[in-house]
Write a protein that holds these residues in place. Structure first.
Motif, PDB file in Angstrom:
ATOM      1  N   VAL A  35     -18.956 115.789  53.743  1.00 22.10           N
ATOM      2  CA  VAL A  35     -19.489 116.473  52.769  1.00 22.10           C
ATOM      3  C   VAL A  35     -18.991 116.281  51.424  1.00 22.10           C
ATOM      4  CG1 VAL A  35     -19.369 119.266  53.124  1.00 22.10           C
ATOM      5  CG2 VAL A  35     -19.883 118.062  54.428  1.00 22.10           C
ATOM      6  N   GLU A  36     -19.906 116.772  50.710  1.00 24.72           N
ATOM      7  CA  GLU A  36     -19.387 116.066  49.268  1.00 24.72           C
ATOM      8  C   GLU A  36     -18.088 117.774  48.762  1.00 24.72           C
ATOM      9  OE1 GLU A  36     -21.978 114.155  47.245  1.00 24.72           O
ATOM     10  OE2 GLU A  36     -21.423 112.453  48.417  1.00 24.72           O
ATOM     11  N   ARG A  37     -18.626 118.659  49.019  1.00 25.29           N
ATOM     12  CA  ARG A  37     -18.719 120.009  48.417  1.00 25.29           C
ATOM     13  C   ARG A  37     -18.102 121.202  49.038  1.00 25.29           C
ATOM     14  NH1 ARG A  37     -22.892 122.969  44.745  1.00 25.29           N
ATOM     15  NH2 ARG A  37     -23.847 122.977  46.603  1.00 25.29           N
TER      16      ARG A  37
ATOM     17  N   GLY B  19      -9.116 117.995  49.905  1.00 20.32           N
ATOM     18  CA  GLY B  19      -9.836 117.804  50.225  1.00 20.32           C
ATOM     19  C   GLY B  19     -10.850 119.022  49.443  1.00 20.32           C
ATOM     20  N   ALA B  20     -10.598 119.438  49.310  1.00 25.84           N
ATOM     21  CA  ALA B  20     -10.940 120.663  48.954  1.00 25.84           C
ATOM     22  C   ALA B  20     -11.425 120.516  47.490  1.00 25.84           C
ATOM     23  CB  ALA B  20     -10.336 122.550  49.020  1.00 25.84           C
ATOM     24  N   THR B  21     -12.589 120.325  47.181  1.00 27.05           N
ATOM     25  CA  THR B  21     -13.808 120.649  45.959  1.00 27.05           C
ATOM     26  C   THR B  21     -13.514 121.204  44.923  1.00 27.05           C
ATOM     27  OG1 THR B  21     -16.101 120.974  46.643  1.00 27.05           O
ATOM     28  CG2 THR B  21     -14.900 117.922  46.160  1.00 27.05           C
TER      29      THR B  21
ATOM     30  N   LEU C  79     -23.029 122.806  50.569  1.00 25.98           N
ATOM     31  CA  LEU C  79     -21.525 123.602  50.224  1.00 25.98           C
ATOM     32  C   LEU C  79     -21.161 123.911  51.316  1.00 25.98           C
ATOM     33  CD1 LEU C  79     -19.351 124.491  47.751  1.00 25.98           C
ATOM     34  CD2 LEU C  79     -20.781 126.310  47.874  1.00 25.98           C
ATOM     35  N   ALA C  80     -19.961 123.487  51.651  1.00 29.71           N
ATOM     36  CA  ALA C  80     -19.428 123.904  52.613  1.00 29.71           C
ATOM     37  C   ALA C  80     -17.975 125.056  52.926  1.00 29.71           C
ATOM     38  CB  ALA C  80     -18.468 122.820  53.823  1.00 29.71           C
ATOM     39  N   VAL C  81     -18.339 126.523  53.241  1.00 31.56           N
ATOM     40  CA  VAL C  81     -17.217 126.897  52.504  1.00 31.56           C
ATOM     41  C   VAL C  81     -16.269 127.683  54.020  1.00 31.56           C
ATOM     42  CG1 VAL C  81     -16.474 129.180  51.693  1.00 31.56           C
ATOM     43  CG2 VAL C  81     -18.231 128.977  51.193  1.00 31.56           C
ATOM     44  N   VAL C  82     -15.029 127.058  53.774  1.00 33.34           N
ATOM     45  CA  VAL C  82     -13.924 127.008  55.216  1.00 33.34           C
ATOM     46  C   VAL C  82     -13.036 128.686  54.244  1.00 33.34           C
ATOM     47  CG1 VAL C  82     -12.341 126.709  56.084  1.00 33.34           C
ATOM     48  CG2 VAL C  82     -13.678 124.874  54.998  1.00 33.34           C
ATOM     49  N   VAL C  83     -13.409 129.583  55.675  1.00 31.59           N
ATOM     50  CA  VAL C  83     -12.340 131.122  55.526  1.00 31.59           C
ATOM     51  C   VAL C  83     -11.353 131.219  55.689  1.00 31.59           C
ATOM     52  CG1 VAL C  83     -12.885 133.396  55.676  1.00 31.59           C
ATOM     53  CG2 VAL C  83     -15.031 131.738  55.320  1.00 31.59           C
TER      54      VAL C  83
END
Length: 343
Positions: A190-192, A210-212, A168-172
């Protein structure tokens, strides 16, 4: 020619100036579109020290070649082009290694920081070295080309990060670069991807692009939300695109043991970091500065529609109206994302 000149703190004047000189290795570009970067807005009030007046700002630009120097071989008058915001020498040890953004002789277009003054593209014409120019494909919208520099920053940040399959990638921060980082992560497979912000409209846009998943940090604890999404372990990666203590801290606290935090935001010269958390959980921090040969890939992804910048453009207005739009951006007017000035 006309140019938008920064003459003092929060003072921009639409004035007549001389056309730039065209050296042997230089391309003179008739500017068709130039985006107002967040760094320009921060420089507008002179708080960063990197826009010392008088200076013509602007580095997110595209246009048409007007004429070229005697040694220029790759471009001719009439070509549609954009250019890297970083002027690199091509001969130092960093450039030889392909790390042009770390060039020992690095300058940035539209910046005046004491060490140098290089006028930018809020003008009818801008002159830049052939070395940093890139051709635009036929049919590529010129307004979209003004965002290639921003796209390249997001791509470089993702390229700096060793991505874990299934992580999981988080964009702050879901502003301009954050939303582009979401798209760059998706393009990298990246899927999540979870975007975090305190502005609902920004999160809605990130979800469209694109953010899931999205987290409104003004409503819920983002750390707890990420833990819930990952069964209590945390995200594999966090991208911090604000550049302030609070989001850096929360980015660190959202990743799992052994995870990565990529720092892209650069608003504050110093921030406090949760050192013990970084050390005891053996996190890896990556700094990401500008871009590093990412322009061709940015152009390719935008041309094929994998990265969509159209929803990020709030307004395209004449250069003569630039001062008023700078003031609106400086005030933080809700809903404004990217404003493009057209000479």
């Amino acid at each position: 020619m006309k140019a938008l000149m920064l003459t003092g703190a929060r003072s921009l004047e639409h004035v007549d100036v001389d056309e730039p000189d065209v050296g042997d290795d230089t391309v003179l570009i008739r500017v068709a579109a130039c985006g107002i970067c967040g760094s320009d807005v921060h420089g507008y009030d002179l708080s960063t020290g990197r826009r010392q007046p008088p200076i013509v700002m602007g580095h997110e630009a595209a246009g048409v070649v007007e004429r070229v120097g005697a040694a220029v071989t790759r471009f001719a008058p009439g070509d549609r082009v954009t250019f890297d915001s970083t002027v690199f020498c091509g001969g130092c040890r960093y450039c030889d290694a392909g790390k042009v953004n770390l060039c020992d002789n690095r300058q940035v277009v539209g910046v005046s920081c004491g060490d140098y003054r290089r006028h930018g593209a809020f003008a009818d014409y801008v002159a830049v070295p052939e070395l940093i120019c890139h051709a635009l494909p036929d049919g590529f919208p010129i307004e979209h080309a003004a965002l290639i520099e921003s796209v390249s920053i997001a791509l470089h940040a993702v390229a700096r990060t060793p991505l874990v399959d299934g992580g999981l990638a988080v964009v702050v921060g879901a502003g301009m670069i954050g939303t582009l980082a979401v798209q760059a992560l998706a393009a990298a497979g990246v899927e999540r991807i979870v975007a975090v912000d305190v502005v609902g409209a920004k999160l809605e846009l990130a979800a469209r692009l694109g953010a899931t998943g999205v987290i409104d940090a003004s409503v819920v604890d983002p750390v707890e939300e990420v833990l819930a999404l990952t069964g209590g372990t945390g995200a594999s990666h966090a991208f911090e695109v604000v550049g302030a203590t609070a989001p850096v801290r929360t980015a660190v606290e959202r990743v799992e043991k052994g995870g990565t935090v990529t720092l892209v935001g650069n608003v504050s010269p110093t921030v406090e970091a949760p050192l013990q958390s970084i050390v005891t959980r053996e996190l890896t921090l990556y700094g990401s500065c500008g871009s590093q040969g990412d322009y061709p890939r940015a152009i390719e992804l935008m041309a094929e529609g994998a990265i969509d910048v159209a929803p990020l453009i709030s307004a395209c207005v004449p250069l003569s109206e630039g001062a008023a739009w700078f003031e609106r951006l400086h005030r933080g007017e809700p809903g404004l994302m990217k404003v493009i000035l057209r000479p």
